[in-house]
Motif scaffolding. Structure first.
Motif, PDB file in Angstrom:
ATOM      1  N   MET A 176     -20.576  89.130  48.159  1.00 33.34           N
ATOM      2  CA  MET A 176     -19.469  89.011  49.118  1.00 33.34           C
ATOM      3  C   MET A 176     -19.708  87.858  50.090  1.00 33.34           C
ATOM      4  SD  MET A 176     -18.206  92.912  49.941  1.00 33.34           S
ATOM      5  CE  MET A 176     -19.800  93.751  49.923  1.00 33.34           C
ATOM      6  N   LEU A 177     -20.961  87.684  50.502  1.00 36.77           N
ATOM      7  CA  LEU A 177     -21.306  86.555  51.367  1.00 36.77           C
ATOM      8  C   LEU A 177     -21.013  85.238  50.659  1.00 36.77           C
ATOM      9  CD1 LEU A 177     -22.633  85.265  53.869  1.00 36.77           C
ATOM     10  CD2 LEU A 177     -24.850  85.558  52.724  1.00 36.77           C
ATOM     11  N   ASN A 178     -21.383  85.155  49.387  1.00 38.77           N
ATOM     12  CA  ASN A 178     -21.128  83.957  48.594  1.00 38.77           C
ATOM     13  C   ASN A 178     -19.638  83.644  48.513  1.00 38.77           C
ATOM     14  OD1 ASN A 178     -23.468  82.629  46.613  1.00 38.77           O
ATOM     15  ND2 ASN A 178     -24.035  84.598  47.500  1.00 38.77           N
ATOM     16  N   ILE A 179     -18.843  84.654  48.229  1.00 35.91           N
ATOM     17  CA  ILE A 179     -17.406  84.448  48.066  1.00 35.91           C
ATOM     18  C   ILE A 179     -16.761  84.026  49.382  1.00 35.91           C
ATOM     19  CG2 ILE A 179     -15.215  85.578  47.486  1.00 35.91           C
ATOM     20  CD1 ILE A 179     -16.801  87.292  45.511  1.00 35.91           C
ATOM     21  N   PHE A 180     -17.226  84.607  50.488  1.00 38.23           N
ATOM     22  CA  PHE A 180     -16.710  84.211  51.803  1.00 38.23           C
ATOM     23  C   PHE A 180     -16.957  82.720  52.045  1.00 38.23           C
ATOM     24  CE2 PHE A 180     -17.291  83.682  56.425  1.00 38.23           C
ATOM     25  CZ  PHE A 180     -16.018  84.068  56.847  1.00 38.23           C
ATOM     26  N   ILE A 181     -18.142  82.250  51.657  1.00 35.48           N
ATOM     27  CA  ILE A 181     -18.458  80.826  51.807  1.00 35.48           C
ATOM     28  C   ILE A 181     -17.580  79.984  50.883  1.00 35.48           C
ATOM     29  CG2 ILE A 181     -20.259  79.063  51.562  1.00 35.48           C
ATOM     30  CD1 ILE A 181     -22.306  81.233  52.291  1.00 35.48           C
ATOM     31  N   TRP A 182     -17.298  80.495  49.685  1.00 29.43           N
ATOM     32  CA  TRP A 182     -16.417  79.778  48.761  1.00 29.43           C
ATOM     33  C   TRP A 182     -15.013  79.615  49.353  1.00 29.43           C
ATOM     34  CZ3 TRP A 182     -17.293  76.812  44.731  1.00 29.43           C
ATOM     35  CH2 TRP A 182     -18.470  76.976  43.982  1.00 29.43           C
ATOM     36  N   ILE A 183     -14.532  80.632  50.042  1.00 32.38           N
ATOM     37  CA  ILE A 183     -13.213  80.552  50.682  1.00 32.38           C
ATOM     38  C   ILE A 183     -13.206  79.446  51.740  1.00 32.38           C
ATOM     39  CG2 ILE A 183     -11.548  81.776  52.143  1.00 32.38           C
ATOM     40  CD1 ILE A 183     -12.426  84.369  50.730  1.00 32.38           C
ATOM     41  N   ILE A 184     -14.285  79.392  52.527  1.00 33.50           N
ATOM     42  CA  ILE A 184     -14.412  78.337  53.539  1.00 33.50           C
ATOM     43  C   ILE A 184     -14.428  76.959  52.869  1.00 33.50           C
ATOM     44  CG2 ILE A 184     -15.938  77.348  55.282  1.00 33.50           C
ATOM     45  CD1 ILE A 184     -16.832  80.197  55.953  1.00 33.50           C
ATOM     46  N   ILE A 185     -15.154  76.851  51.758  1.00 31.81           N
ATOM     47  CA  ILE A 185     -15.249  75.581  51.028  1.00 31.81           C
ATOM     48  C   ILE A 185     -13.870  75.096  50.580  1.00 31.81           C
ATOM     49  CG2 ILE A 185     -16.008  74.574  48.833  1.00 31.81           C
ATOM     50  CD1 ILE A 185     -18.600  76.218  49.171  1.00 31.81           C
ATOM     51  N   CYS A 186     -13.073  76.015  50.025  1.00 32.22           N
ATOM     52  CA  CYS A 186     -11.733  75.639  49.549  1.00 32.22           C
ATOM     53  C   CYS A 186     -10.833  75.201  50.703  1.00 32.22           C
ATOM     54  CB  CYS A 186     -11.097  76.803  48.791  1.00 32.22           C
ATOM     55  SG  CYS A 186     -11.843  77.128  47.188  1.00 32.22           S
ATOM     56  N   CYS A 187     -10.934  75.902  51.823  1.00 31.77           N
ATOM     57  CA  CYS A 187     -10.131  75.525  52.994  1.00 31.77           C
ATOM     58  C   CYS A 187     -10.507  74.131  53.483  1.00 31.77           C
ATOM     59  CB  CYS A 187     -10.311  76.546  54.111  1.00 31.77           C
ATOM     60  SG  CYS A 187      -9.622  78.186  53.751  1.00 31.77           S
ATOM     61  N   LEU A 188     -11.808  73.839  53.523  1.00 29.64           N
ATOM     62  CA  LEU A 188     -12.268  72.530  53.944  1.00 29.64           C
ATOM     63  C   LEU A 188     -11.869  71.447  52.928  1.00 29.64           C
ATOM     64  CD1 LEU A 188     -15.864  73.410  55.235  1.00 29.64           C
ATOM     65  CD2 LEU A 188     -13.854  72.859  56.626  1.00 29.64           C
ATOM     66  N   ALA A 189     -11.953  71.787  51.632  1.00 25.25           N
ATOM     67  CA  ALA A 189     -11.619  70.821  50.586  1.00 25.25           C
ATOM     68  C   ALA A 189     -10.161  70.393  50.660  1.00 25.25           C
ATOM     69  CB  ALA A 189     -11.922  71.414  49.213  1.00 25.25           C
ATOM     70  N   TYR A 190      -9.298  71.311  51.064  1.00 27.02           N
ATOM     71  CA  TYR A 190      -7.872  71.002  51.155  1.00 27.02           C
ATOM     72  C   TYR A 190      -7.631  69.842  52.135  1.00 27.02           C
ATOM     73  CZ  TYR A 190      -2.840  71.626  51.709  1.00 27.02           C
ATOM     74  OH  TYR A 190      -1.478  71.418  51.744  1.00 27.02           O
ATOM     75  N   TYR A 191      -8.448  69.769  53.169  1.00 28.47           N
ATOM     76  CA  TYR A 191      -8.275  68.736  54.191  1.00 28.47           C
ATOM     77  C   TYR A 191      -9.252  67.565  54.030  1.00 28.47           C
ATOM     78  CZ  TYR A 191      -5.356  72.191  56.544  1.00 28.47           C
ATOM     79  OH  TYR A 191      -4.367  73.087  56.838  1.00 28.47           O
ATOM     80  N   THR A 192     -10.076  67.608  52.975  1.00 27.89           N
ATOM     81  CA  THR A 192     -11.052  66.542  52.768  1.00 27.89           C
ATOM     82  C   THR A 192     -10.370  65.249  52.333  1.00 27.89           C
ATOM     83  OG1 THR A 192     -12.848  68.070  52.181  1.00 27.89           O
ATOM     84  CG2 THR A 192     -13.044  65.811  51.385  1.00 27.89           C
ATOM     85  N   ARG A 193     -10.685  64.150  53.025  1.00 27.41           N
ATOM     86  CA  ARG A 193     -10.064  62.861  52.724  1.00 27.41           C
ATOM     87  C   ARG A 193     -11.087  61.759  52.441  1.00 27.41           C
ATOM     88  NH1 ARG A 193      -6.372  65.866  52.721  1.00 27.41           N
ATOM     89  NH2 ARG A 193      -4.243  65.624  53.499  1.00 27.41           N
ATOM     90  N   THR A 194     -12.263  61.829  53.070  1.00 26.11           N
ATOM     91  CA  THR A 194     -13.228  60.734  52.956  1.00 26.11           C
ATOM     92  C   THR A 194     -14.453  61.150  52.141  1.00 26.11           C
ATOM     93  OG1 THR A 194     -14.509  61.275  54.946  1.00 26.11           O
ATOM     94  CG2 THR A 194     -12.496  59.980  55.246  1.00 26.11           C
TER      95      THR A 194
END
Length: 447
Positions: A330-348
């Motif tokens: 569950m800890l891993n999946i929570f971090i994966w959710i954060i990763i996807c949210c950050l990736a959506y706004y990743t530009r550089t």
């Protein structure tokens, strides 16, 4: 059920882990770094908006590769129960593992001939390579409960992934010599370096696989499957149906598999599409102008993932001993959710490197723990490990099919790969909620 004759368990464990060392080169070079970067580079066309012709069909280049991988995983999802049933009934699991290894490795060697004028050849060979890789893993994973006790499975599973990360990074570094020094050192054209890398992957995979094939024991014949069936197909799917019925009596395993299905849609899609995303959606500043990331930018990012993943797999195995598998998942999946949210706004490119580091921490951990958690939840007294892991593998492959297809389809219809990330977030959230229910469920229904 543990194999009855294991005279040298440590040697067998090392040999089993060495197959991860051998085949992970495919996973890094072909699915994650050089192949997708090379593919995007030779199919990029401003005039056609990156569309290519595949047997006369006009399709977006990155969507085509996603569809190809989805098709490969769909094929193996249907093949694996048939093959695992045959392996169980005849006791020749190792032989089938060898067949798929040869298929995948030879397809990688064939990719040496993939150029921008041979798109169909490259896509077809990439499909065969994926089928070979995934097919061999059906039988490789099924060895885990036969050669290790439940107490050993977390560490051995993590050891396999760690060997894999080290091996694939080592070959990747060798490949980089050809990719970046193709002209200075070898006097060759620009596309020669990547194509040599594909050749090296096949040779590496074949060569190092000789160790596990020599040391791993032959599996025992499953008595219930040793009788004559009316057909191989019917017998294989009846074995799968039998596993499905048994799963229905085990609430914890049933809900866990549902959770695994959803979060795997997210994990596998991120891993398979990361290089495509970086090469098309992420920019770097060069002489005051924003340009697409190239191989020299993307490959270091993927290497960061692999190196960090070695520590991540070991860290998650240690945490699972203290907190339990479900809490760590569950800890891993929570971090994966954060990763996807950050990736959506990743530009550089620098933002991309930060995301890569986070992915590395949880990538090895979630794969290793998912496999060992399933091994712990299947009935200890079963003789039918291959069919159980075939069931697991079918679910994983179908999740990849849906994940990759949805990712490619959303990009195809919207024209923006970022929109597909939103679907990945929803997959992780569903998987997280199901894991909560699985952690509270009973192991087996009372009769």
């Amino acid at each position: 059920m543990i194999h009855k004759s294991l005279p040298n368990k440590k040697k067998i464990h090392r040999a089993w882990a060495m197959y991860d060392w051998a085949n992970s080169a495919y996973n890094l070079v072909i699915t994650s770094t050089i192949f997708p970067i090379y593919y995007v580079a030779i199919t990029r066309n401003i005039q056609t908006e990156d569309h290519v012709s595949f047997f006369g069909i006009n399709v977006l280049n990155s969507a085509l590769l996603n569809y190809a991988l989805a098709f490969a995983y769909l094929v193996i999802a249907f093949l694996s129960p048939i093959l695992s049933s045959m392996a169980d009934s005849k006791g020749n699991k190792k032989r089938y593992m060898q067949f798929f290894t040869i298929l995948g490795a030879m397809a990688c060697i064939g990719l040496y001939f993939f150029t921008k004028t041979k798109i169909e050849l490259g896509i077809c060979l990439s499909i065969l390579a994926a089928i070979g890789y995934c097919g061999s893993l059906v039988f490789y994973n099924a060895y885990l409960p036969e050669i290790a006790t439940k107490e050993e499975q977390d560490k051995l599973s993590a050891k396999g992934f760690a060997y894999g990360y080290i091996g694939c990074v080592l070959l990747q570094l060798i490949c980089l010599i050809f990719v970046f020094k193709y002209e200075d050192w070898f006097g060759q054209t620009e596309d020669w370096g990547p194509r040599v890398s594909f050749l090296l992957v096949g040779l590496w995979w074949l060569g190092w696989s000789l160790i596990p094939f020599k040391v791993l024991p032959n599996n025992t014949v499953v008595p219930s499957l040793n009788s004559k069936a009316k057909s191989v197909v019917r017998g294989s799917f009846s074995a799968l149906k039998k596993v499905w019925k048994q799963v229905q009596t085990m609430p914890k395993l049933k809900i866990y598999l549902a959770a695994f299905f959803f979060y795997s849609m997210g994990v596998q899609t991120v891993m398979l599409a990361a290089a495509l995303f970086g090469s098309k959606e992420v920019k770097k500043l060069v002489d005051g102008e924003w340009v697409n990331m190239g191989a020299q930018d993307l490959i270091p990012a993927i290497l960061i993932i692999q190196l960090v993943a070695i520590l991540g797999a070991m860290l998650m195995a240690r945490l699972s001993e203290k907190l339990g598998n479900f809490k760590v998942l569950m800890l891993n999946i929570f971090i994966w959710i954060i990763i996807c949210c950050l990736a959506y706004y990743t530009r550089t490119n620098y933002e991309f490197y930060g995301i890569a580091t986070l992915v590395g921490i949880v990538m090895g951990g979630i794969q290793s723990l998912s496999r060992s958690t399933y091994a712990k939840l299947i009935p200890q007294e079963t003789h039918d490990n291959t069919s159980y892991f075939s069931f697991y593998d079918v679910m994983e492959k179908l999740s990849i099919v849906l994940g990759m297809f949805s990712f490619g389809f959303i990009e195809q219809i919207t024209g923006n790969m970022r929109n597909a990330i939103l679907a990945l977030i929803s997959f992780f959230i569903i998987g997280f909620l199901l894991l909560i229910f699985a952690s509270k469920a009973k192991l087996q229904r009372s009769r």
